[in-house]
Design a protein around this motif. Structure first.
Motif, mmCIF file in Angstrom:
data_model
loop_
_atom_site.group_PDB
_atom_site.id
_atom_site.type_symbol
_atom_site.label_atom_id
_atom_site.label_comp_id
_atom_site.label_asym_id
_atom_site.label_seq_id
_atom_site.Cartn_x
_atom_site.Cartn_y
_atom_site.Cartn_z
ATOM 1 N N UNK A 22 0.852 -1.035 0.091
ATOM 2 C CA UNK A 22 0.075 -0.001 0.003
ATOM 3 C C UNK A 22 0.699 1.188 0.035
ATOM 4 N N UNK A 23 0.471 2.114 -0.871
ATOM 5 C CA UNK A 23 1.453 3.351 -1.007
ATOM 6 C C UNK A 23 0.841 4.398 0.023
ATOM 7 N N UNK A 65 6.472 6.389 11.419
ATOM 8 C CA UNK A 65 6.910 5.294 10.922
ATOM 9 C C UNK A 65 8.010 5.387 10.147
ATOM 10 N N UNK A 66 8.727 4.227 10.195
ATOM 11 C CA UNK A 66 10.015 3.963 9.525
ATOM 12 C C UNK A 66 10.075 2.967 7.981
ATOM 13 N N UNK A 67 10.254 3.502 6.942
ATOM 14 C CA UNK A 67 10.284 2.515 5.990
ATOM 15 C C UNK A 67 11.516 1.598 5.943
ATOM 16 N N UNK A 68 11.371 0.481 5.841
ATOM 17 C CA UNK A 68 12.762 -0.310 5.790
ATOM 18 C C UNK A 68 13.088 -0.733 4.327
ATOM 19 N N UNK A 69 12.057 -0.256 3.436
ATOM 20 C CA UNK A 69 12.317 -0.591 2.288
ATOM 21 C C UNK A 69 11.504 -1.881 1.768
ATOM 22 N N UNK A 70 11.324 -2.180 0.701
ATOM 23 C CA UNK A 70 10.632 -3.351 0.019
ATOM 24 C C UNK A 70 9.134 -3.555 0.715
#
Length: 140
Positions: A22-23, A65-70
C-alpha cells in the motif's frame, strides 16, 4: 492510619512491523493498529493494565513510521498504561495522598519478555476526575 487504593497512569509504546504494498501511509498505520497484540502482559507484569485503544505516534502531525524498504514499515503506536497502588497514611489531602502513591509506585520496570514489546513512560501520574486525584478509601 487510613488505607487508600490510588490509580496511576502513564503511557505505553510499542513498535509494529508491517509488510504491505500500500502506498498510502495512513493505510499502513491502519494495518499496524490491526496487528498490535501486546494487551496481555505476563503474570509478573500483570499489575500493569494497558489501554485497549492504540494510536499511532505522530511527529509534526505525520505518522511516526520508518520505511525499511521493500514495503516493510516499523510503526510506533501508543496507549495508556494504568496501575493501582495501595498505601496506608495519615494524610487527608487527596493531592498529598496521590503524591505518596506515585512515590511508592514501583512498576516502571517490566520483565525482559514484556519489555521487549512495550515501553512504559518514566513518570506515573494520578488519575484525575474534575482535577482531583481519584482513589478508594478503605475503612477497617
Amino acid at each position: 492510619m487510613t488505607a487508600h487504593t490510588v490509580p496511576l497512569t502513564t503511557y505505553a509504546d510499542t513498535v509494529v512491523r508491517v509488510e504491505t504494498d500500500l502506498p498510502d501511509l495512513d493505510a499502513v498505520v491502519e494495518l499496524a493498529l490491526g496487528l498490535v497484540d501486546v494487551g496481555s502482559l505476563c503474570n509478573y507484569c500483570g499489575d500493569i493494565e494497558l489501554g485497549d485503544d492504540w494510536e499511532c505516534v505522530t511527529v509534526d502531525g505525520e505518522p511516526n513510521l520508518t520505511s525499511l524498504g521493500g514495503g516493510v514499515y516499523m510503526v510506533t503506536l501508543t496507549t495508556h498504561a494504568g496501575t493501582a497502588v495501595d498505601i496506608e497514611t495519615d494524610l487527608t489531602n487527596p493531592g498529598a495522598i496521590a503524591e505518596r502513591a506515585v512515590e511508592e509506585c514501583d512498576t516502571g520496570s517490566l520483565c525482559h519478555q514484556c519489555a521487549s514489546t512495550v515501553t512504559l513512560g518514566d513518570t506515573w501520574q494520578p488519575v484525575l476526575i474534575d482535577g482531583v486525584p481519584t482513589m478508594t478509601t478503605h475503612t477497617k
